[in-house]
Motif scaffolding. Structure first.
Motif, mmCIF file in Angstrom:
data_model
loop_
_atom_site.group_PDB
_atom_site.id
_atom_site.type_symbol
_atom_site.label_atom_id
_atom_site.label_comp_id
_atom_site.label_asym_id
_atom_site.label_seq_id
_atom_site.Cartn_x
_atom_site.Cartn_y
_atom_site.Cartn_z
ATOM 1 N N GLU B 259 -5.122 41.685 -14.572
ATOM 2 C CA GLU B 259 -4.419 40.794 -13.655
ATOM 3 C C GLU B 259 -3.925 41.473 -12.382
ATOM 4 O O GLU B 259 -3.959 40.913 -11.315
ATOM 5 C CB GLU B 259 -3.215 40.208 -14.406
ATOM 6 N N GLU B 260 -3.444 42.675 -12.505
ATOM 7 C CA GLU B 260 -2.584 43.195 -11.453
ATOM 8 C C GLU B 260 -3.350 43.801 -10.287
ATOM 9 O O GLU B 260 -4.413 44.372 -10.448
ATOM 10 C CB GLU B 260 -1.633 44.260 -12.036
ATOM 11 N N ILE B 261 -2.736 43.673 -9.161
ATOM 12 C CA ILE B 261 -3.148 44.258 -7.896
ATOM 13 C C ILE B 261 -4.658 44.556 -7.808
ATOM 14 O O ILE B 261 -5.436 43.666 -7.518
ATOM 15 C CB ILE B 261 -2.292 45.516 -7.583
ATOM 16 N N VAL B 262 -5.059 45.781 -8.081
ATOM 17 C CA VAL B 262 -6.458 46.149 -7.893
ATOM 18 C C VAL B 262 -7.368 45.410 -8.869
ATOM 19 O O VAL B 262 -8.425 44.908 -8.515
ATOM 20 C CB VAL B 262 -6.638 47.666 -8.068
ATOM 21 N N LEU B 263 -6.900 45.304 -10.110
ATOM 22 C CA LEU B 263 -7.753 44.735 -11.150
ATOM 23 C C LEU B 263 -8.075 43.269 -10.888
ATOM 24 O O LEU B 263 -9.140 42.782 -11.211
ATOM 25 C CB LEU B 263 -7.069 44.877 -12.512
ATOM 26 N N TYR B 264 -7.117 42.572 -10.280
ATOM 27 C CA TYR B 264 -7.273 41.142 -10.039
ATOM 28 C C TYR B 264 -8.556 40.840 -9.277
ATOM 29 O O TYR B 264 -9.244 39.863 -9.527
ATOM 30 C CB TYR B 264 -6.050 40.635 -9.279
ATOM 31 N N TYR B 323 6.643 35.598 -1.342
ATOM 32 C CA TYR B 323 7.275 36.753 -1.998
ATOM 33 C C TYR B 323 8.576 37.143 -1.295
ATOM 34 O O TYR B 323 9.547 37.536 -1.948
ATOM 35 C CB TYR B 323 6.321 37.947 -2.061
ATOM 36 N N ASN B 324 8.596 37.048 0.040
ATOM 37 C CA ASN B 324 9.857 37.302 0.739
ATOM 38 C C ASN B 324 10.948 36.385 0.210
ATOM 39 O O ASN B 324 12.032 36.831 -0.156
ATOM 40 C CB ASN B 324 9.688 37.074 2.245
ATOM 41 N N GLU B 325 10.616 35.092 0.158
ATOM 42 C CA GLU B 325 11.604 34.103 -0.308
ATOM 43 C C GLU B 325 12.031 34.364 -1.748
ATOM 44 O O GLU B 325 13.198 34.233 -2.102
ATOM 45 C CB GLU B 325 11.016 32.692 -0.220
ATOM 46 N N LEU B 326 11.036 34.735 -2.563
ATOM 47 C CA LEU B 326 11.335 35.023 -3.974
ATOM 48 C C LEU B 326 12.323 36.186 -4.067
ATOM 49 O O LEU B 326 13.282 36.154 -4.845
ATOM 50 C CB LEU B 326 10.037 35.351 -4.709
ATOM 51 N N LEU B 327 12.099 37.199 -3.252
ATOM 52 C CA LEU B 327 12.988 38.366 -3.276
ATOM 53 C C LEU B 327 14.376 38.033 -2.722
ATOM 54 O O LEU B 327 15.361 38.658 -3.104
ATOM 55 C CB LEU B 327 12.355 39.518 -2.489
ATOM 56 N N PHE B 328 14.447 37.054 -1.826
ATOM 57 C CA PHE B 328 15.771 36.634 -1.342
ATOM 58 C C PHE B 328 16.595 36.084 -2.506
ATOM 59 O O PHE B 328 17.799 36.275 -2.576
ATOM 60 C CB PHE B 328 15.664 35.532 -0.272
ATOM 61 N N LEU B 337 6.640 45.010 -5.443
ATOM 62 C CA LEU B 337 5.311 45.613 -5.328
ATOM 63 C C LEU B 337 4.286 44.588 -4.856
ATOM 64 O O LEU B 337 3.464 44.864 -3.980
ATOM 65 C CB LEU B 337 4.883 46.196 -6.682
ATOM 66 N N ASN B 338 4.348 43.395 -5.431
ATOM 67 C CA ASN B 338 3.402 42.352 -5.035
ATOM 68 C C ASN B 338 3.624 41.931 -3.588
ATOM 69 O O ASN B 338 2.683 41.607 -2.876
ATOM 70 C CB ASN B 338 3.520 41.146 -5.965
ATOM 71 N N ARG B 339 4.870 41.925 -3.174
ATOM 72 C CA ARG B 339 5.187 41.586 -1.790
ATOM 73 C C ARG B 339 4.546 42.616 -0.850
ATOM 74 O O ARG B 339 3.974 42.265 0.179
ATOM 75 C CB ARG B 339 6.703 41.572 -1.617
ATOM 76 N N THR B 340 4.630 43.880 -1.219
ATOM 77 C CA THR B 340 4.077 44.919 -0.371
ATOM 78 C C THR B 340 2.555 44.855 -0.347
ATOM 79 O O THR B 340 1.922 45.086 0.682
ATOM 80 C CB THR B 340 4.560 46.303 -0.844
ATOM 81 N N PHE B 341 1.976 44.498 -1.500
ATOM 82 C CA PHE B 341 0.517 44.312 -1.547
ATOM 83 C C PHE B 341 0.108 43.149 -0.633
ATOM 84 O O PHE B 341 -0.883 43.234 0.104
ATOM 85 C CB PHE B 341 0.057 44.050 -2.984
ATOM 86 N N ASN B 364 7.006 53.495 -11.857
ATOM 87 C CA ASN B 364 6.180 52.321 -12.103
ATOM 88 C C ASN B 364 4.730 52.637 -11.751
ATOM 89 O O ASN B 364 4.442 53.050 -10.628
ATOM 90 C CB ASN B 364 6.719 51.186 -11.222
ATOM 91 N N HIS B 365 3.811 52.437 -12.686
ATOM 92 C CA HIS B 365 2.446 52.873 -12.383
ATOM 93 C C HIS B 365 1.784 52.025 -11.301
ATOM 94 O O HIS B 365 0.950 52.495 -10.544
ATOM 95 C CB HIS B 365 1.587 52.984 -13.654
ATOM 96 N N PHE B 366 2.216 50.747 -11.195
ATOM 97 C CA PHE B 366 1.655 49.914 -10.137
ATOM 98 C C PHE B 366 2.061 50.417 -8.747
ATOM 99 O O PHE B 366 1.350 50.215 -7.775
ATOM 100 C CB PHE B 366 2.085 48.453 -10.308
ATOM 101 N N TYR B 367 3.204 51.059 -8.684
ATOM 102 C CA TYR B 367 3.643 51.640 -7.413
ATOM 103 C C TYR B 367 2.612 52.663 -6.936
ATOM 104 O O TYR B 367 2.215 52.680 -5.775
ATOM 105 C CB TYR B 367 5.012 52.298 -7.611
#
Lengths: 113, 410
Positions: B259-264, B323-328, B337-341, B364-367
């Motif tokens: 699912e994550e970042i690269v794998l997606y 993601y910005n809004e979610l982090l707010f 991490l997803n926001r930065t991606f 965090n390994h995703f970092y």
């Protein structure tokens, strides 16, 4: 960690007259800048924007006036509260605020805990 | 496996939680273990009887009748009958009703289940225990299944459930809906536990794919149950269901790619479940009322955008804004991490790299996957060292393999 209020001031809010695409670009600037602080886990509350222009000022003696709200050049446009170790770090986090690009300023004040 | 056996396993999953809820509602949550025993015993009787005589035409109704007999027989023997039921009868309750009424009507089953959801998803209990209890009491999973999901053993899970039930007693938790002024906060907790339950299946480290899927489906079922009551059919309830549908739509594709970042990006979108996506969109539409936006609303919209494989700049700008809004509203390392991606996909590696370095998520390994990806074009050697750190921290085989593939692509 302590909490600090960031108060965003700008001399003008003419950007609200800008074409839609430019307004969207400006909104993105703000959102991305605040998102960057939030991504560091430093946002203590969701940011608040104030609607420019519309508002009243209540003074002693029941005197109510429309703006300008205070006798300074820059008007308050929004605020948020962030978390930081100290005032210096809070000030570092405030760098990059879009208000500054438009001749405005950020006031950084510690919240009484 | 014989026909009776599979039927009984399926029925157990479907009916266990209903019957325990009805009995507990009638006799009190302090008897929840008795209720579990009676229901388990009912299934034993069913297994014996059906092996001999075949499965009855309406097996659920058969189970209800037997459970009712066993329940009444049990409580007539015990002190409860003396101390609780008889005084109630004397106080003027309809004798007939007090004595024989164990109401397995569809309406009472649903009401009892809703009360059970609120009783178990109670912040007085540790959230890990809430999940354990939910899996057992609300979803009817066996102790070994729960142990497998938590990568634990039966004894540990049994102990944890025992302590959680003790807490139900000591905190005097009742099978009631919370009072109106607390309903909002308590519903938030219920939704949170359902989401954790879903994630327990979705991100589970067990290799048992069927079990993972079952967890997800049960979480969805509990969400849907909440929509049948006006007090719990809130916009954020629908948003959570939409989110679960969108995630679940990629269940098959994830099995192969991750699912994550690269794998997606390696996912085969032909494996995405279009029907679930369409259902999710209906729930998302239902969630669009009222004037508050929950994190589920934002996450559902992000998940929906991820159901669109084409990589347009607009898509990533939208994901970034969400993601910005979610982090707010709520910080979490994965959102950061997803926001930065998303920032990388929307505005390029340079902008994202500056932001990534501020995240302070070295554990965090995703970092490290993210840093590897961000450096891959400009500084492959650096990228590789980042990927190596990610590899050292990664927990699952799929994650490790994905990282190795990313290194090979450098």
């Amino acid at each position: 960690m302590k909490e600090f209020a960031l108060l965003f001031r700008q001399p003008s809010y003419d950007h609200l007259e800008l074409p839609e695409a430019e307004q969207a670009a400006l909104l993105k600037k703000w959102q991305d800048w605040l998102g960057g602080i939030a991504a560091q886990g430093r946002l203590a509350m969701p940011p608040t924007r104030l609607i420019p222009g519309a508002g009243k000022v209540l003074k002693p003696g029941g005197v109510v006036t429309d703006g300008p709200f205070v006798e300074i050049r820059e008007r308050l446009g929004g605020l948020t509260v962030i978390r930081a170790e100290n005032l210096e770090e809070a000030t570092t986090l405030a760098h990059g605020c879009p208000a500054i690009d438009y001749g405005g300023s950020v006031e950084i004040r510690q919240v009484m805990g | 496996m014989s026909q009776e056996r599979t039927t009984i396993d399926q029925l157990f999953q479907q009916e266990f939680s209903k019957m325990v809820a009805v009995i507990s509602r009638q006799f009190g949550l302090e008897h929840i273990e008795t209720a579990e025993d009676i229901v388990s015993d009912t299934f034993l009787t069913a297994a014996e009887n059906w092996a001999e005589k075949g499965v009855p035409e309406n097996p659920a109704a058969w189970l209800y009748v037997v459970a009712k007999h066993k329940t009444l027989a049990h409580f007539r023997r015990g002190d409860v009958w003396q101390q609780k039921v008889l005084p109630a009868v004397k106080a003027g309750m309809d004798t007939e009703e007090a004595e024989t009424d164990l109401d397995f009507s569809a309406q009472n089953i649903q009401d009892s289940q809703l009360r059970m959801i609120f009783a178990i998803c109670n912040p007085a209990i540790a959230s890990e225990s809430q999940i354990g209890l939910a899996l057992r009491i609300l979803c009817g999973f066996g102790i070994d299944e729960i142990a497998a999901a938590f990568l634990s053993n039966k004894e540990t899970i049994n102990k944890r459930l025992f302590r959680a039930k003790e807490k139900l007693r000591t905190e005097n938790i009742r099978m009631e809906l919370p009072p109106e002024h607390m309903l909002d906060a308590r519903l938030d907790n219920v939704l949170h536990i359902i989401y954790l339950l879903f994630n327990e299946g979705y991100y589970s480290r067990t290799q048992d794919v069927i079990l993972q899927k079952d967890f997800c489906l049960e979480a969805l079922r509990l969400g849907l149950l909440l929509t049948t009551f006006p007090v719990t059919a809130q916009p954020r309830t629908y948003a959570l269901i939409a989110l679960m549908c969108f995630h679940a739509s990629r269940f098959e594709a994830r099995q192969q790619a991750g699912e994550e970042i690269v794998l997606y990006e390696e996912q085969d979108e032909t494996l995405w479940d279009r029907e679930l996506i369409a259902q999710g969109m209906q729930f998302l539409a239902l969630s669009a009322s009222g004037n508050s936006i929950s994190s589920y609303h934002l996450e559902a919209r992000i998940a929906l955008l991820h159901c669109q494989k084409e990589d347009t700049p607009e898509k990533w700008q939208e994901i970034l804004a969400l993601y910005n809004e979610l982090l707010f509203i709520h910080y979490s390392p994965s959102a950061a991490l997803n926001r930065t991606f998303a920032l990388y996909k929307a505005d390029g590696a340079k902008a994202a790299l500056a932001e990534a370095e501020k995240l302070q998520l070295e554990d965090n390994h995703f970092y490290w996957v993210l840093l590897g990806e961000l450096n891959s074009k400009t500084d492959p050697a650096k990228a590789e060292s980042h990927y190596r750190r990610a590899y050292a921290l990664a927990q699952t085989v799929a994650e490790k393999e994905g990282i190795l593939r990313a290194i090979k692509r450098l």
